[in-house]
Design an enzyme around this catalytic site. Structure first.
Site, mmCIF file in Angstrom:
data_model
loop_
_atom_site.group_PDB
_atom_site.id
_atom_site.type_symbol
_atom_site.label_atom_id
_atom_site.label_comp_id
_atom_site.label_asym_id
_atom_site.label_seq_id
_atom_site.Cartn_x
_atom_site.Cartn_y
_atom_site.Cartn_z
ATOM 1 N N LYS A 1 0.849 -1.204 0.016
ATOM 2 C CA LYS A 1 -0.015 0.075 -0.123
ATOM 3 C C LYS A 1 0.715 1.230 0.054
ATOM 4 O O LYS A 1 0.536 2.252 -0.620
ATOM 5 C CB LYS A 1 -1.034 -0.066 1.245
ATOM 6 N N ARG B 1 -8.315 -6.588 -10.055
ATOM 7 C CA ARG B 1 -9.338 -7.609 -10.460
ATOM 8 C C ARG B 1 -10.406 -7.123 -10.536
ATOM 9 O O ARG B 1 -10.779 -6.043 -10.528
ATOM 10 C CB ARG B 1 -9.233 -8.482 -9.179
#
Ligand code: MV4
Length: 447
Positions: A116, A292
């Site tokens: 992140k 995704r």
């Protein structure tokens, strides 16, 4: 174009992918665990291969078994769906090594966005607004305290390996700092084997707004507008809608342009989502990128009239995208129907569906793999259906959603349907007046 796609997933998303493959004239291979022998994805695929026992680790997460299934059946591509191996860099890399096209991001892109702090630095460098905070990882608790004092409390420490709310702690004052730091480190170390943390200003009562993007192999990226996913409970989304009631045409263009800039900067290929937090002043900040297809993708399909799975397959096969962006023409909302008891802390309620009736009529879409007599295994996600409703206005969608929920019959197990019915009657929800904290004060009693 691919001749045969192996679907490395189960449940509704496996069916969803098989449906588009059929329409494109592509053969399909289902893989399944012994708990899923009687599943529809196994019946509807052209071929199927059993890949192991019920436990995900030994079946849907077993890279070796899945690669062998692809080799044995001669599949030239693998669609990972969501969850399981969809954001596993090692799996993406192994597929490439075996000459099987992974319908998703490259290993490098998954790694870049999976960490992140790296993802945030990449986005900031690309000119995407990010939440003010530490410049990368914190070296010590002292450094964190100094920075927090400069920025002002509340702040939040987050695990760089985190996601789904794990390994993060909100800190309201200096005296809470050490304990929050220790707890976040301990939790992320145990969960991810990585206890590195970074710091941010805490955004109070934000909206969770995500932008759908698609990139092709020629460096072009387009956006398909936003989804509002603020209705969540313990980081589990329950309802998503598009367009967002708080997003103006101007903000949509700004967030869309930011999402495209961020994705383009890493040469992103495939379908992806850029998640933003939007504060009460309408300022937006990059939070995370999902590499995704997501559970909630159908609401975007309904309002833009665009098959996202088809587009994933086309760009993976090397076809170019049109290059234009897509804007909502109507309104759509999704309610996640889970085999859970909303009156008792959403505790799982697996078991046999003794009787089933799906709602129908104008504006209703149901993505589901369940049928009357189906037994929901206790080993996997509890989502059993997505009720996707579209209409000419948000009001029409809410009215139609309530009607469809009332028409829905599922006997033998508890579901989230009673919760959704109550939500559709909630005055604040109906006004579009809610934040990510909305469900913290929701009354779930007696559902
Ligand atoms: C935040 C935040 C407020 N300020 N970061 C939650 C999951 C993880 N992806 C990041 N999350 C948050 N990060 C700052 N600087 C609030 C949350 C958050 C949240 C975000 C989206 C949707 C639901 C949420 C529920 C609680 C906290």
């Amino acid at each position: 174009m691919f001749k045969k796609i192996l679907i490395a997933n189960r449940g509704e998303i496996a069916l969803r992918i098989i449906r588009t493959c059929r329409e494109m004239g592509i053969k399909t291979v289902a893989v399944y665990s012994t708990a899923d022998r009687e599943s529809l994805h196994v019946r509807f695929a052209d071929e199927s291969v059993c890949i192991g026992p019920p436990a995900s680790r030994q079946s849907y997460l077993d890279v070796k078994s899945i690669i062998s299934a692809a080799e044995v059946t001669g599949a030239d591509a693998i669609h990972p769906g969501y969850g399981f191996l969809s954001e596993n860099a090692e799996f993406s890399r192994v597929c490439a090594e075996y000459g099987i096209k992974f319908i998703g991001a490259t290993a490098e892109q998954i790694n870049q966005m999976g960490d992140k702090a790296t993802a945030k630095a990449t986005m900031r460098a690309a000119g995407v607004p990010v939440i003010p905070g530490s410049d990368g990882l914190l070296d010590s608790v002292e450094e964190g305290k100094v920075l927090a004092a400069e920025m002002g409390y509340p702040v939040i420490v987050k695990a760089t390996a985190g996601g789904g709310g794990r390994g993060m702690r909100v800190i309201n004052s200096a005296d809470e700092f050490q304990k929050a730091w220790d707890d976040a480190r301990q939790e992320s170390g145990a969960a991810f084997g990585n206890d590195a943390l970074y710091l941010e200003k805490f955004i109070e009562e934000p909206r969770h707004i995500e932008v759908q993007i698609v990139g092709d192999q020629f460096g072009r990226v387009c956006h398909l507008s936003e989804r509002d996913c603020s209705i969540q409970r313990r980081h589990q989304k329950l309802v998503e809608e598009t367009p967002s009631p708080i997003i103006t045409a101007e903000l949509r263009d700004q967030m869309g342009a930011a999402a495209i800039k961020g994705a383009s900067s890493i040469g992103y290929e495939g379908a992806g989502t850029i998640e933003f937090l939007v504060d009460k002043h309408g300022k937006f900040y990059f939070m995370e990128m999902n590499t995704r297809i997501q559970v909630e993708h159908p609401i975007t399909e309904e309002v833009t009239n665009f098959d996202l799975i088809k587009e994933q397959i086309k760009v993976a096969a090397g076809e170019p995208i049109s290059g234009k962006n897509y804007y909502p023409k109507v309104f759509a909302m999704e309610c996640r129907i889970n085999a859970e008891d909303p009156a008792h802390n959403f505790r799982p309620s697996p078991g046999k569906i003794t009787s089933l009736h799906f709602p129908g009529g104008h504006g209703i879409r149901i993505d589901s793999h369940v049928y009357a007599g189906y037994t929901i295994p206790p080993n996997y996600d509890s989502m059993i259906a997505k009720l996707i409703v579209s209409g000419q206005s948000r009001e029409e969608v809410i009215t139609r959603m309530k009607r469809a929920l009332q028409e829905f019959v599922i006997e033998g197990i508890k579901t989230t349907i009673p919760f959704h019915i109550r939500l559709m009657d909630d005055p604040s929800f109906k006004e579009g007046n809610f934040t990510t904290k909305f469900l913290e004060s929701f009354d779930f009693s007696g559902l």
